[in-house]
Design a protein around this motif. Structure first.
Motif, PDB file in Angstrom:
ATOM      1  N   LYS A 205       0.823  -1.203   0.000  1.00  0.00           N
ATOM      2  CA  LYS A 205       0.000   0.000   0.000  1.00  0.00           C
ATOM      3  C   LYS A 205       0.858   1.254   0.000  1.00  0.00           C
ATOM      4  O   LYS A 205       1.819   1.371   0.746  1.00  0.00           O
ATOM      5  CB  LYS A 205      -0.924   0.014   1.218  1.00  0.00           C
TER       6      LYS A 205
ATOM      7  N   GLU B 286     -10.337   2.997   3.941  1.00  0.00           N
ATOM      8  CA  GLU B 286      -9.172   2.844   3.060  1.00  0.00           C
ATOM      9  C   GLU B 286      -9.714   2.487   1.685  1.00  0.00           C
ATOM     10  O   GLU B 286     -10.269   1.405   1.500  1.00  0.00           O
ATOM     11  CB  GLU B 286      -8.222   1.751   3.552  1.00  0.00           C
ATOM     12  N   GLN B 287      -9.585   3.404   0.730  1.00  0.00           N
ATOM     13  CA  GLN B 287     -10.122   3.186  -0.606  1.00  0.00           C
ATOM     14  C   GLN B 287      -8.983   3.085  -1.623  1.00  0.00           C
ATOM     15  O   GLN B 287      -8.120   3.965  -1.702  1.00  0.00           O
ATOM     16  CB  GLN B 287     -11.056   4.325  -1.009  1.00  0.00           C
ATOM     17  N   HIS B 288      -9.036   2.015  -2.411  1.00  0.00           N
ATOM     18  CA  HIS B 288      -8.033   1.843  -3.467  1.00  0.00           C
ATOM     19  C   HIS B 288      -8.259   2.858  -4.571  1.00  0.00           C
ATOM     20  O   HIS B 288      -9.395   3.086  -5.014  1.00  0.00           O
ATOM     21  CB  HIS B 288      -8.114   0.429  -4.043  1.00  0.00           C
TER      22      HIS B 288
ATOM     23  N   THR C 246      -3.753   4.212  -2.406  1.00  0.00           N
ATOM     24  CA  THR C 246      -4.752   4.093  -1.346  1.00  0.00           C
ATOM     25  C   THR C 246      -5.006   5.456  -0.714  1.00  0.00           C
ATOM     26  O   THR C 246      -4.061   6.190  -0.429  1.00  0.00           O
ATOM     27  CB  THR C 246      -4.292   3.113  -0.256  1.00  0.00           C
TER      28      THR C 246
ATOM     29  N   GLU D  82      -6.695   7.141   2.676  1.00  0.00           N
ATOM     30  CA  GLU D  82      -7.232   6.902   4.010  1.00  0.00           C
ATOM     31  C   GLU D  82      -8.014   8.127   4.461  1.00  0.00           C
ATOM     32  O   GLU D  82      -7.534   9.261   4.357  1.00  0.00           O
ATOM     33  CB  GLU D  82      -6.104   6.621   5.005  1.00  0.00           C
TER      34      GLU D  82
END
Length: 331
Positions: free
Chosen positions: A44, A224-226, A262, A264
């Motif tokens: 990440k 937490e988004q990709h 990523t 946050e």
């Protein structure tokens, strides 16, 4: 020589062997799990905010009010995005008859409703939560006007098209609120307009690869988004307060994100609503004037001439007038 083993001894040996095997398996499982978690954490790369811009309300169209995000002096564009407006419109204001060429407009209503009409005869109503993804392509003339007597609010994003797509035929992708996929995980609701979040995908096809997600986070929640590596991405905050990539922000801010894969976001005592938008940069020259976006100045001049003379996609422009709005004198 034949050796005999007492049954009790044999049983003890079997239990010992099984015990050793089970312990080894357990150790292997734990080891594999730790390796996976460590690899995941190492892989990440968290995006940080590299620019924070407050969107100031301004006049636009015929009496409309907008908070412009992308498309200001501080942030003139952000490849592949040309503009993002948070609009608020009351009758009789609106966006009367006007042209487009060379890009896509993405209208997402959050309150009230908008009527839409174009020079091909297409009409529609965009209600709260609905999406209209319009590909202007080689040319379209349309009008967008408020449909209710109260506040009519939403977001309109302009997405640039690659040179190979600028002259495609105009088209629409329209989704009602109920048809846009969404889910809630640990106090975070994701409505996926384009792209993917929490394992759900939008059915919208994006010629320019794009992600567009409406998030609502409850107090004391974490996300937490990709975000695909290589995408240019930003957050536009709608309400509440949160920490985005380590930066605090309240409503009406544009937060440009640095590179990584990523994002946050964490909330404290307040909830938060925001959109996360990202796209694959085109890395092509941009020549633009108002509603026309091409790659060169000569293409831009041609687009304006085509509109004025009713050619190359604008054949209906000169004789058409909408039934729901007047003509924008700027064009």
């Amino acid at each position: 020589m034949k050796i005999s083993i007492h049954p009790i001894v044999a049983t003890i040996i079997v239990f010992l062997v099984i015990g050793i095997s089970c312990r080894e398996s357990a150790v292997d499982i734990i080891s594999d799990t730790l390796e996976i978690e460590m690899a995941s954490n190492v892989a990440k790369s968290f995006r940080k905010v590299v620019q924070k811009v407050l969107s100031i309300e301004q006049a636009e169209g015929a009496g409309a009010r907008v908070r412009r995000s992308i498309g200001t002096r501080q942030l003139p564009d952000f490849d592949p995005f040309l503009m993002l407006d948070e609009f608020a419109v009351r009758k009789p204001a609106g966006f009367p008859d006007h042209p487009h060429r060379g890009f896509e407009t993405v209208t997402y209503m959050t309150e009230g409703a908008f009527m839409h009409e174009d020079f091909t005869g297409r009409k529609g109503l965009i209600q709260p939560g609905d999406l209209q993804w319009m590909t202007a392509g080689r040319g379209i003339v349309h009008t967008e006007m408020p449909a209710t007597d109260g506040d009519n609010r939403g977001l309109q994003l302009w997405v640039n098209l690659a040179s190979k797509d600028k002259m495609v035929e105009p088209g629409y992708q329209e989704l009602l609120d109920k048809d846009i996929p969404r889910t809630t995980v640990d106090g975070v609701t994701a409505k996926v307009i384009a792209g993917e979040a929490f394992g759900i995908k939008s059915p919208v096809y994006t010629r320019t690869p794009t992600m567009y997600i409406d998030f609502i986070m409850q107090p004391n929640s974490r996300l937490e988004q990709h975000v695909p590596a290589g995408y240019n991405a930003f957050v536009y905050t709608l309400s509440g307060a949160a920490k985005y990539g380590g930066t605090d922000a309240e409503a009406h801010y544009t937060l440009v994100l640095g590179q990584g894969d990523t994002l946050e976001v964490t909330t404290g005592e307040k909830p938060a609503r925001f959109v996360l938008i990202g796209g694959q940069p085109l890395n092509e020259p941009v020549a633009k004037y108002g509603p026309f976006v091409m790659n060169t100045q000569s293409e831009l001049m041609q687009a304006m001439q085509d509109y004025q003379t009713g050619r190359n996609g604008f054949e209906n422009a000169r004789k058409w007038k909408s039934t729901i709005g007047g003509v924008d004198d700027d064009y």
